[in-house]
Design an enzyme around this catalytic site. Structure first.
Site, PDB file in Angstrom:
ATOM      1  N   ASP A   1       0.873  -1.179   0.000  1.00  0.00           N
ATOM      2  CA  ASP A   1       0.000   0.000   0.000  1.00  0.00           C
ATOM      3  C   ASP A   1       0.907   1.223   0.000  1.00  0.00           C
ATOM      4  OD1 ASP A   1      -1.585   2.276   1.318  1.00  0.00           O
ATOM      5  OD2 ASP A   1      -3.122   0.756   0.948  1.00  0.00           O
TER       6      ASP A   1
ATOM      7  N   ASN B   1      -2.033  13.148  -4.171  1.00  0.00           N
ATOM      8  CA  ASN B   1      -3.126  13.608  -5.025  1.00  0.00           C
ATOM      9  C   ASN B   1      -3.564  15.009  -4.655  1.00  0.00           C
ATOM     10  OD1 ASN B   1      -3.356  11.403  -6.687  1.00  0.00           O
ATOM     11  ND2 ASN B   1      -4.736  10.299  -5.298  1.00  0.00           N
TER      12      ASN B   1
ATOM     13  N   ASP C   1      -1.730   9.570 -10.840  1.00  0.00           N
ATOM     14  CA  ASP C   1      -1.793   8.469 -11.813  1.00  0.00           C
ATOM     15  C   ASP C   1      -0.411   8.123 -12.342  1.00  0.00           C
ATOM     16  OD1 ASP C   1      -4.476   8.445 -11.415  1.00  0.00           O
ATOM     17  OD2 ASP C   1      -4.979   9.558 -13.263  1.00  0.00           O
TER      18      ASP C   1
ATOM     19  N   GLU D   1      -4.579   2.633  -4.218  1.00  0.00           N
ATOM     20  CA  GLU D   1      -3.127   2.521  -4.121  1.00  0.00           C
ATOM     21  C   GLU D   1      -2.708   1.171  -3.546  1.00  0.00           C
ATOM     22  OE1 GLU D   1      -4.614   4.655  -0.399  1.00  0.00           O
ATOM     23  OE2 GLU D   1      -5.086   4.545  -2.546  1.00  0.00           O
TER      24      GLU D   1
END
Length: 799
Positions: free
Chosen positions: A676, A684, A693, A719
């Site tokens: 993770d 973000n 991305d 993620e």
């Protein structure tokens, strides 16, 4: 008086046929008797010539052998004179003189006489001269050479010259051996050459082992008034009888004589030599006496099979030729005498045959007339050379409406044909043959490219209507092969032509319909002998298989050559199953085409059983390559993450279940690595979702470069990522996770800097399900998050 009147009076009850046999028999017996007389005279002459030839061969062989015996005596005498005329002969002088004399002789030797009181001095002198110890020796009881016992006199071998590999034993005392002693004593007593009894020679081939010793005494020249002195030594020649006799003679398989030499002085008449030729059964014998020294040998000669074959008698040839000539002469006389009877009988037989032939021809003519009248569906018309009709059967009357009386002798074949067709045919034949063909003969002349085949014509009936027929024309020949007319056979094809036109219209319609149907339409049969065949193949089959429909109808196996090797057996099996169960056939398979490459084909057909035991399918095939491509694309989209390009959660779950099934069936190892991204929401929020991305894509790129080929990398969502590691235990999975963790944090990502992730490792346990394994991996990630992130946690760390 004529002969026919005289012969019965002379022969009485014997008829003319018997008289011919009697003449032939008398001539045959006379010829055989004359042949016997000539054969007897020839046989007597042959025996005389045979004896003369044998005697010539015997004399020639005896002369040659006697010359060889005398030559041996002369050579030994020359060696003796060499010693007589020399005061002393050294070893080198002896070798130089004796070596040229070695012709058909095994060895020459010199042995002096030595008395008891001279022995020691003699041995000492010879040892000093030769440089090696010299002792007078003899054979002991064991057969070995040993010093000779004390005797009054010795004759030891001092010099020896030989071509044998084993030289004569120097110092050997000749008086110690009885055979040699006897020859020496006779030579000393007579002063002439003496020959020993036959002995076995040592050091030569077994075939040459039988030999004799020829001895000549050597004495000093007598002074005036003295007789011959006592010999002071002996010269000897060791002679092999086989070498002396057989040298230079013909080989056994080519020798005309069988030769035998016998020692007459021996009580047992010992055979010294016998040639290997095969003796014939002849009673011819030749005997001569050969002398060598003081011995006389018997020479017995007989003819061999070679002599018999070279001098065979011509008696059988004379008897055969005489018998054949007598038989031929008697047969010739029999033929000449009985010629008249045979001629009369032949005339009578031919007369009977001609009468029978006439009756057969009449019967055949009647049968032919009946056949012509019975052929009511076929018009048979015959003409003479001018084309005038002379035969018009009932079928012609029914087909054209004319009566035979109306046309025979009055109409020509040209008058029955359509004039326009005759003119057109005449013009085409004139061009093809290079000469003018009249219209009246156009229907009778065959074109070079259409010999002996029926041709379509139009005839005109009596009422003026027209009739379409097939015509076959041929020439008529008489018994002598002369051309006497023509024969034309007509068959009404009006209904047949209508049927052909209807079939052609149906074929055109079917071709138009199949041209608008995608794919190809076919009719396919499978016969009991495993014979595959296309009854019908539309033009669409050309696009499907890139094979012409005509080729498919000739060879159906060409289709199976196009099918992919991995699919061809499956397709064959499905066709056989459909034929066995009469079930609907449907298959999808690949074909390899020369131009378009690999294509996917779908075929469907409905079978029906044929009366002969085979199966007929009606079906179609179509190209589904585009459909297969869309299916593959949809399948790829369903298991692939659109953002990162790696597998998605669905694919991961399918693979994990498959691995679990494998483990429950075969056991083994399986591990998963869950990761993770740390603080991904912060990336973000700070840099935007586009940069987020890009971070996900870069992370997938780095992780994929470090994974093995057997590992499965998937995105679970957001993620979170998962690595499925088949055949991997916990230790190996933990090491792999460390490598992935280091590859991720080893280099920063633009523009966010270093990106880290928390890793959790879990290994499969026996009797554990999918949920238990994933729960333990998720717990390991949770522990890593709680411990400060950017690390790898495994089960072994929680113990």
């Amino acid at each position: 008086m004529p002969l026919q009147a005289v012969r019965p009076k002379i022969l009485g009850f014997i008829n003319e046929q018997a008289s011919a046999w009697l003449v032939a028999l008398v001539v045959l017996l006379a010829g055989l008797a004359l042949t016997a007389i000539v054969a007897w005279a020839a046989s007597d002459l042959y025996q005389q010539q045979l004896r003369q030839r044998f005697q010539l061969l015997v004399n020639e062989r005896y002369t040659r052998l006697q010359e060889r015996f005398e030559d041996q005596e002369q050579r030994l005498n020359s060696l003796r004179r060499f010693f007589v005329n020399s005061d002393e002969v050294s070893r080198e002088e002896f070798d130089g003189f004796a070596q040229p004399l070695l012709l058909r002789t095994l060895a020459y030797s010199w042995a002096p006489r030595v008395y008891r009181e001279q022995r020691s001095q003699f041995e000492q002198d010879v040892s000093d001269q030769g440089g090696a110890p010299f002792v007078i020796r003899e054979l002991n009881s064991a057969g070995e050479l040993a010093p000779a016992t004390e005797r009054d006199e010795y004759v030891p071998v001092l010099y020896s010259q030989t071509k044998s590999l084993l030289s004569a034993p120097l110092g050997f005392d000749l008086l110690a051996q009885p055979l040699r002693r006897s020859a020496l004593e006779r030579a000393q007593k007579t002063g002439k050459l003496a020959v020993s009894q036959p002995m076995q020679l040592v050091g030569v081939e077994p075939a040459y082992a039988t030999g004799v010793l020829l001895v000549a005494p050597v004495s000093h020249l007598p002074t005036s008034g003295e007789s011959q002195n006592e010999p002071y030594g002996y010269v000897m020649a060791v002679i092999s009888i086989h070498q002396l006799v057989a040298d230079g003679l013909p080989k056994p398989d080519r020798d005309n004589l069988m030769m035998q030499i016998v020692d007459t002085s021996d009580l047992h008449k010992r055979v010294l030599f016998e040639s290997g030729t095969v003796e014939s059964n002849s009673d011819l014998v030749g005997a001569r006496r050969l002398t060598l020294g003081d011995h006389v040998y018997a020479l017995n000669l007989r003819p061999s099979q070679v002599f018999e074959q070279a001098n065979h008698s011509s008696l059988s040839a004379i008897m055969t030729m005489g018998g054949l000539l007598s038989l031929l002469l008697s047969a010739l006389l029999y033929v000449l005498v009985s010629q008249r009877q045979r001629a009369l009988k032949l005339v009578e037989q031919r007369t009977v045959q001609l009468r029978m032939r006439e009756q057969e021809l009449r019967a055949a003519h009647g049968q032919l007339r009946s056949v012509l009248n019975a052929a009511t569906q076929v018009a048979i018309i015959a003409t003479d050379l001018r084309g005038v009709i002379n035969t018009f059967n009932a079928g012609a009357e029914q087909m054209l409406g004319f009566k035979a009386e109306q046309v025979v002798g009055t109409h020509t074949l040209e008058s029955l044909h359509l004039a326009v067709e005759l003119e057109a045919r005449s013009a085409s034949l004139s061009v093809a043959l290079g000469k003018r063909i009249p219209a009246s003969q156009a229907m009778l002349v065959e074109s070079p490219d259409n010999l002996h085949e029926a041709r379509e014509w139009t005839l005109v009936r009596e009422d003026g209507s027209q009739l379409t027929v097939n015509m076959l024309a041929t020439v008529l020949l008489d018994d002598h092969g002369l051309w006497i007319g023509h024969l034309a056979i007509y068959l009404d094809i009006t209904e047949q032509k209508r049927a052909y036109e209807a079939l052609a219209a149906r074929d055109r319609l079917l071709k138009k319909l199949s041209a608008h149907v995608p794919g190809g339409i076919f009719q396919f049969t499978l016969e009991p002998q495993d014979n595959w065949k296309f009854i019908y193949a539309s033009d669409g089959m050309r696009d499907i298989y890139e094979i012409e429909p005509g080729v498919l109808q000739q060879d159906a196996k060409r289709v199976f050559e196009r099918i992919h090797p991995l699919d061809v057996e499956r397709v064959r099996a499905s066709i056989r199953l459909s034929a066995l169960q009469l079930s609907h056939w449907r298959e999808e398979y690949r074909v390899q085409l020369p131009q378009r490459g690999l294509r996917w084909i779908r075929g469907e057909a409905t079978p029906e059983e044929l009366p002969g035991g085979g199966t007929l399918w009606h079906g179609y095939v179509s190209d589904i390559s585009d459909l297969k491509r869309v299916e593959e694309e949809l399948r790829a989209l369903s298991i692939t993450d659109s953002l990162t390009g790696i597998h998605n959660r669905r694919y991961f779950q399918d693979r994990l279940r498959a691995e679990m099934v494998r483990l429950n069936r075969t056991s083994g190892a399986l591990s998963v690595i869950m990761l993770d991204i740390d603080h991904f929401k912060r990336i973000n929020d700070r840099h935007g979702h586009a940069v987020g991305d890009g971070v996900l894509q870069e992370l997938c790129k780095r992780i994929s470069q470090r994974l093995r080929r057997t590992d499965v990398f998937c995105r679970l969502g957001g993620e979170e990522f998962m690595v499925l590691c088949p055949h991997t235990d916990g230790e190996q999975a933990y090491s792999l996770a460390i490598e992935l963790w280091e590859s991720l944090r080893s280099a920063p990502m633009e523009p966010v800097g270093t990106v880290t992730a928390s890793f959790g490792v879990a290994s499969w346990r026996v009797d554990e399900g999918v949920d238990g394994l994933l729960l333990r991996a998720d717990s390991a990630v949770y522990v890593a998050k709680q411990a400060g992130r950017d690390r790898v946690e495994a089960e072994r760390l929680r113990a």
